[in-house]
Design a protein around this motif. Structure first.
Motif, PDB file in Angstrom:
ATOM      1  N   ILE A  75       0.847  -1.192   0.000  1.00 22.16           N
ATOM      2  CA  ILE A  75       0.000   0.000   0.000  1.00 22.16           C
ATOM      3  C   ILE A  75       0.881   1.241   0.000  1.00 22.16           C
ATOM      4  O   ILE A  75       0.625   2.193  -0.731  1.00 22.16           O
ATOM      5  N   HIS A  84      -9.192  -4.670  -0.181  1.00 18.27           N
ATOM      6  CA  HIS A  84     -10.077  -3.894   0.686  1.00 18.27           C
ATOM      7  C   HIS A  84      -9.462  -2.593   1.185  1.00 18.27           C
ATOM      8  O   HIS A  84     -10.196  -1.668   1.514  1.00 18.27           O
ATOM      9  N   SER A 142      -6.568  -0.816  -0.353  1.00 18.32           N
ATOM     10  CA  SER A 142      -5.851   0.017  -1.311  1.00 18.32           C
ATOM     11  C   SER A 142      -6.747   1.078  -1.925  1.00 18.32           C
ATOM     12  O   SER A 142      -7.909   0.831  -2.226  1.00 18.32           O
ATOM     13  N   SER A 143      -6.159   2.258  -2.150  1.00 18.58           N
ATOM     14  CA  SER A 143      -6.897   3.330  -2.821  1.00 18.58           C
ATOM     15  C   SER A 143      -6.571   3.379  -4.312  1.00 18.58           C
ATOM     16  O   SER A 143      -7.059   4.244  -5.021  1.00 18.58           O
ATOM     17  N   VAL A 144      -5.736   2.455  -4.780  1.00 15.31           N
ATOM     18  CA  VAL A 144      -5.385   2.373  -6.198  1.00 15.31           C
ATOM     19  C   VAL A 144      -5.785   1.007  -6.735  1.00 15.31           C
ATOM     20  O   VAL A 144      -6.006   0.077  -5.960  1.00 15.31           O
TER      21      VAL A 144
END
Length: 134
Positions: free
Chosen positions: A90, A120, A122-124
């Motif tokens: 992350i 669940h 990760s923003s990428v």
């Protein structure tokens, strides 16, 4: 945007390495190969020795991945990050490619597999590659 690969020489990681090389080649992007080296627990005499052993194993695994990527003509860099694998990825990721190997969805949810955590947390975008049968 580099392709970030979590790598530990597991069957899933070997499959993910092949896909990560394909993606990096297709987009002419570098491949960042990451290995999280946080040892279990943070106290006691054993921690230092265990941590060093995990770092050494991670270095060996990363060297293998770099050789394979080099043979494919893909630019690489490596990162040994002092975090657990999911958190290391992350922190390192712009794009993530990780391998899975035989854990059911229920087992992953209960035991907290790295790919499950990444999906669940990760923003990428995260690409999970199943291990191939050998």
């Amino acid at each position: 945007m580099p392709v970030v690969l979590g790598y530990d020489e597991s069957p899933g990681a070997l499959s993910a390495l092949r896909v990560a090389i394909e993606v990096a080649t297709a987009y002419d992007e570098p491949l960042v190969i990451v290995h999280g080296v946080a040892a279990p627990g943070v106290t006691g005499e054993e921690y230092g020795a265990h941590h060093e052993a995990v770092r050494e194993a991670g270095s060996t695994a990363l060297a293998h991945a770099v050789r394979v990527a080099d043979e494919a003509g893909v630019r690489t860099s490596v990162e040994l990050i002092d975090e657990r694998p999911a958190q290391a990825l992350i922190e390192a990721a712009a794009r993530q490619v990780v391998g899975t190997w035989g854990e059911s969805a229920v087992r992953g949810a209960l035991l907290g597999s790295t790919p499950h955590k990444l999906l669940h947390l990760s923003s990428v975008p995260v690409l999970c590659v199943p291990a191939t049968e050998s």
